[in-house]
Structures are given as structure tokens and as C-alpha cells.
Design a protein around this motif. Structure first.
Motif, short mmCIF file in Angstrom:
data_model
loop_
_atom_site.label_atom_id
_atom_site.label_comp_id
_atom_site.label_asym_id
_atom_site.label_seq_id
_atom_site.Cartn_x
_atom_site.Cartn_y
_atom_site.Cartn_z
N THR A 79 -8.98 14.61 -0.88
CA THR A 79 -7.96 15.61 -1.14
C THR A 79 -6.99 15.74 0.03
O THR A 79 -7.10 15.04 1.04
N GLN A 80 -6.02 16.59 -0.13
CA GLN A 80 -5.09 16.94 0.96
C GLN A 80 -4.81 18.43 0.80
O GLN A 80 -4.79 18.94 -0.32
N LEU A 81 -4.55 19.09 1.92
CA LEU A 81 -4.21 20.51 1.87
C LEU A 81 -2.87 20.73 2.57
O LEU A 81 -2.52 20.01 3.51
N ASP A 125 0.82 3.82 -3.11
CA ASP A 125 0.22 5.14 -2.85
C ASP A 125 1.25 6.26 -3.00
O ASP A 125 0.89 7.39 -3.33
N VAL A 126 2.51 5.97 -2.77
CA VAL A 126 3.54 7.00 -2.90
C VAL A 126 3.95 7.20 -4.36
O VAL A 126 4.11 8.32 -4.83
N TRP A 127 4.11 6.08 -5.11
CA TRP A 127 4.72 6.24 -6.43
C TRP A 127 3.77 6.05 -7.61
O TRP A 127 4.15 6.21 -8.75
N PRO A 166 5.54 18.18 9.18
CA PRO A 166 6.01 17.42 8.01
C PRO A 166 6.12 15.95 8.37
O PRO A 166 6.26 15.61 9.54
N TYR A 167 6.06 15.10 7.39
CA TYR A 167 5.87 13.67 7.62
C TYR A 167 6.86 12.88 6.78
O TYR A 167 7.06 13.18 5.60
N GLN A 168 7.48 11.90 7.40
CA GLN A 168 8.38 11.02 6.64
C GLN A 168 7.71 9.68 6.47
O GLN A 168 7.23 9.11 7.45
N ILE A 169 7.67 9.14 5.26
CA ILE A 169 7.11 7.80 5.12
C ILE A 169 8.05 6.85 5.88
O ILE A 169 9.23 7.16 6.08
N PRO A 170 7.52 5.69 6.36
CA PRO A 170 8.37 4.81 7.16
C PRO A 170 9.68 4.48 6.43
O PRO A 170 9.67 4.15 5.25
N TRP A 204 10.48 12.43 2.61
CA TRP A 204 9.55 13.41 3.18
C TRP A 204 8.32 13.70 2.33
O TRP A 204 8.39 13.76 1.11
N ARG A 205 7.23 13.91 3.05
CA ARG A 205 6.03 14.54 2.49
C ARG A 205 5.87 15.86 3.24
O ARG A 205 6.13 15.92 4.45
N PRO A 206 5.40 16.92 2.58
CA PRO A 206 5.12 18.15 3.32
C PRO A 206 3.98 17.91 4.31
O PRO A 206 3.18 16.99 4.13
N ALA A 207 3.91 18.75 5.35
CA ALA A 207 2.80 18.67 6.31
C ALA A 207 1.48 18.74 5.54
O ALA A 207 1.35 19.54 4.61
N HIS A 208 0.53 17.90 5.92
CA HIS A 208 -0.74 17.88 5.17
C HIS A 208 -1.90 17.44 6.03
O HIS A 208 -1.75 16.71 6.99
N LEU A 209 -3.09 17.93 5.63
CA LEU A 209 -4.36 17.50 6.20
C LEU A 209 -5.04 16.67 5.12
O LEU A 209 -5.11 17.10 3.96
N HIS A 210 -5.57 15.51 5.49
CA HIS A 210 -6.32 14.68 4.52
C HIS A 210 -7.81 14.92 4.70
O HIS A 210 -8.30 14.94 5.85
N PHE A 211 -8.54 15.01 3.60
CA PHE A 211 -10.00 15.18 3.65
C PHE A 211 -10.71 14.25 2.67
O PHE A 211 -10.19 14.00 1.57
N PHE A 271 2.70 10.11 13.07
CA PHE A 271 2.00 8.83 13.20
C PHE A 271 0.49 9.00 13.08
O PHE A 271 -0.08 9.95 13.61
N TYR A 272 -0.15 8.01 12.41
CA TYR A 272 -1.60 7.99 12.23
C TYR A 272 -2.21 6.98 13.18
O TYR A 272 -1.74 5.84 13.27
N SER A 273 -3.29 7.40 13.89
CA SER A 273 -3.95 6.49 14.82
C SER A 273 -4.48 5.26 14.08
O SER A 273 -4.85 5.33 12.91
N PRO A 286 0.83 -1.22 0.00
CA PRO A 286 0.00 0.00 0.00
C PRO A 286 0.85 1.26 0.00
O PRO A 286 0.57 2.23 -0.72
N LEU A 287 1.89 1.24 0.81
CA LEU A 287 2.78 2.39 0.90
C LEU A 287 3.44 2.67 -0.44
O LEU A 287 3.41 3.79 -0.96
N PHE A 288 4.04 1.65 -1.02
CA PHE A 288 4.75 1.82 -2.29
C PHE A 288 3.81 2.36 -3.38
O PHE A 288 4.12 3.33 -4.07
N GLY A 298 -3.72 8.04 -0.06
CA GLY A 298 -2.68 7.48 0.81
C GLY A 298 -3.21 6.26 1.56
O GLY A 298 -4.37 5.88 1.40
N PRO A 299 -2.37 5.64 2.38
CA PRO A 299 -2.74 4.37 2.99
C PRO A 299 -3.48 4.45 4.32
O PRO A 299 -3.84 3.41 4.86
N TYR A 300 -3.79 5.65 4.85
CA TYR A 300 -4.20 5.71 6.26
C TYR A 300 -5.62 6.21 6.51
O TYR A 300 -5.94 6.64 7.62
N TYR A 301 -6.52 6.15 5.50
CA TYR A 301 -7.92 6.55 5.73
C TYR A 301 -8.67 5.44 6.46
O TYR A 301 -8.44 4.25 6.21
C1 DHB Z 1 1.85 7.83 2.68
C2 DHB Z 1 1.51 8.42 3.85
C3 DHB Z 1 0.71 9.50 3.84
O1 DHB Z 1 0.34 10.13 4.97
C4 DHB Z 1 0.25 9.99 2.65
O2 DHB Z 1 -0.51 11.07 2.72
C5 DHB Z 1 0.60 9.40 1.47
C6 DHB Z 1 1.39 8.29 1.50
C7 DHB Z 1 2.70 6.65 2.76
O3 DHB Z 1 3.34 6.48 3.81
O4 DHB Z 1 2.68 5.91 1.80
#
Ligand code: DHB
Ligand code: FE
Length: 290
Positions: free
Chosen positions: A243-245, A89-91, A203-207, A224-231, A169-171, A85-87, A113-116
Motif C-alpha cells: 500500500t501507500q499512504l 507502474d504509473v499508467w 511530493p515526488y516527480q517521476i523522472p 507529480w505524485r503526491p507525497a507518499h509512504l510505501h508499505f 530519490f529512492y536509495s 517499469p516506470l511506464f 511502484g518500481p522502487y521496492y
Molecule cells: C513511480 C515512482 C513511485 O515512487 C511510485 O510510488 C510509483 C511510480 C514511478 O516513478 O514510476
């Protein structure tokens, strides 16, 4: 002696997020009864094209057995670490989203992304997101209106928000967080308006400790991903937007590893005149379902 307990905890959480993301995705596909429903002709067409594209790269770039075996070992590890899912959703997701939303006239979307998770607590039209008593972060007041492309305010529209905590981290994906931490659902009032009380995300780093991190390190990229809110914003009879903002000035707005930033998704926060922290306005405009 150096205290490594903090790092160990962070690493353990990162590894678990991948496995949880795989499990949650599988459950959602099963519930929706949608697993494996692509027609044979399309599978034939797309799979043949993907296989040909990869073979063309092998020939063009003269890929060696050492490189082929490194790829094979890495692909096995992506599965073992639960990081598909990570791979993807990122690429890859950003291109799928582009195709899916090209016809829209309303607000721009971007990747999920993977965390909804669906079913987050309902908080009225102006509630405060669930958070811990000592949740770190700057207060953020996010207000706006949901309307249709023709300008009609969408009373009762549903605004779902989820975001990472200050450590990224996402709950329900990283352990040790309250179940619905930093996840909530708001219902737009009679004017289609809503007011969300939350915190400004970091700001957020993917694992980095699994197969995706290994690829990033091996290629000399960053995580890195920039800081974001998911909606997710929805109303009956209208197309749901995912979306994300983002926030201006983030060092990774221009080189998001997930390629999910668009100029239309940039917020314009100001000091909150009515309280602590920052305030921002953003409206969501939905297309009618066709
Ligand atoms: C990933 C995480 C996120 O929070 C996101 O918005 C998109 C991708 C990830 O880790 O794959
Ligand atoms: Fe995210």
C-alpha cells in the motif's frame, strides 16, 4: 554565470533510476522463477485483445504515418532508457491492483511502484529508519497496530516501509545515497503494535528526463505524485498488503499521475505532542489467506 551543477546532478540521478528499476525487476523475477509463466490460451486471449484495441484506435482516430513513426521512436526509447517499469507502474499497475485486491475486506492497498527492495534492515517494533546525519525533512512518528479482519492483533507481523528523500530519490535506485537510506522493516510487538520513526516525505516527480518525461511534456501533462509512504505488511497465514499512504492538503492528491490515491489511504497527522514534527496513527488490517 549560472551554477547548473545541482540540476545536472538531479538529471543524472533520474536517468539512472530507470535503468536500475529494470535491472532489479529482472533479478526479482528470475529469483522467484516466475518469468514468462502465463498459459498459452490466456496469452492468446489477452494479446489478441490488446492488438485489436490498438488497431481500433488507429482506425477510429485516423492515425497518420507521422504519428505511427513517433510512437515507434518513442517505444524504442522507453526500452533504451530502461523505463518500462516506470511506464507500466504509473499508467497500468493501478488497474491490476484493483483486480487483485477486489475480494479483500481488510485495509486497502495500492500500487507497489518500481522502487521496492526486500531485505531492508530490521528495526524492532519501534525503531528509527536508516537516514543520513543531515537528512532533510520533518520528523514523523507513525504508530499503529496490525490485526486480522476478525480483530486479532498480529504479533510478529512485518511492516516494511520505503520512501523517497526530500529531493524525491529512492536509495539503491538513485546513486549517492547510503544503501538502505529511508528503508526499514519493523516487527509488531505482542499487541500487534509498532512505532516507526521516520521523516515526512516530500511530493515526488517521476523522472522527467527519459521517455516517460518526453510523453508527459508532449501531451502537456504533469509528472507529480503526491507525497507518499510505501508499505508492505505481512504475517504468516494472511494476505500480504502492498500500500501507500498520503497526506491531506497535498496539491497532487487529486491528480496523481499514477492514479494510486484512494480516500482510505489518507493519513490524519497532528503535531507530535511528545516531540518535534508530526505524529500519525494508522492500523493495517489483514485478510486471512484463502
Ligand atoms: C513511480 C515512482 C513511485 O515512487 C511510485 O510510488 C510509483 C511510480 C514511478 O516513478 O514510476
Ligand atoms: Fe513512490
Amino acid at each position: 554565470m549560472t551554477d547548473i551543477s545541482f540540476d545536472t546532478e538531479v538529471t543524472a540521478k533520474a536517468a539512472e533510476s530507470g535503468a536500475n528499476a529494470s535491472a532489479r525487476f529482472r533479478e526479482r523475477m528470475e529469483t522467484a522463477g516466475r518469468a514468462g509463466v502465463v498459459d498459452t490460451a490466456r496469452v492468446d486471449h489477452l494479446a489478441s485483445k490488446v492488438i485489436k484495441a490498438i488497431n481500433d484506435i488507429v482506425i477510429e482516430d485516423q492515425v497518420s504515418y507521422a504519428e505511427y513513426n513517433a510512437l515507434k521512436a518513442w517505444l524504442i526509447k522507453v526500452g533504451e532508457d530502461g523505463e518500462w517499469p516506470l511506464f507500466l507502474d504509473v499508467w497500468l499497475e493501478h488497474s491490476v491492483e484493483e483486480v487483485a485486491s477486489a475480494h479483500r475486506e481488510g485495509s486497502k492497498g495500492t500500487i507497489e511502484g518500481p522502487y521496492y527492495l526486500d531485505g531492508s534492515p530490521e528495526l524492532g517494533w519501534n525503531g528509527t529508519i536508516p537516514m543520513r546525519d543531515d537528512e532533510p525533512g520533518t520528523p514523523l512518528l507513525f504508530s499503529g497496530q496490525v490485526r486480522a479482519v476478525d480483530g486479532t492483533p498480529l504479533t510478529g507481523a512485518k511492516i516494511e516501509l520505503w520512501h523517497a528523500d526530500d529531493l524525491g530519490f529512492y536509495s539503491q535506485f538513485a546513486p549517492g545515497l547510503p544503501e538502505w537510506n529511508l528503508r526499514g522493516t519493523w516487527i509488531a510487538n505482542e499487541d500487534g503494535r509498532f512505532e516507526i520513526h521516520t521523516l515526512r516525505p516530500a511530493p515526488y516527480q517521476i523522472p522527467t528526463d527519459g521517455a516517460c518525461g518526453q510523453l508527459i511534456a508532449a501531451a502537456g501533462w504533469h509528472a507529480w505524485r503526491p507525497a507518499h509512504l510505501h508499505f508492505k505488511v505481512s504475517a504468516p497465514g494472511y494476505e500480504l498488503i502492498t500500500t501507500q499512504l498520503y497526506f491531506p492538503g497535498d496539491p497532487h492528491n487529486d491528480d496523481d499521475i499514477a492514479s494510486a490515491v484512494k480516500p482510505e489511504l489518507m493519513l490524519d497527522p497532528r503535531d507530535n505532542p511528545a516531540g518535534e514534527g508530526v505524529a500519525v496513527d494508522y492500523d493495517f488490517v489483514l485478510d486471512p489467506e484463502s
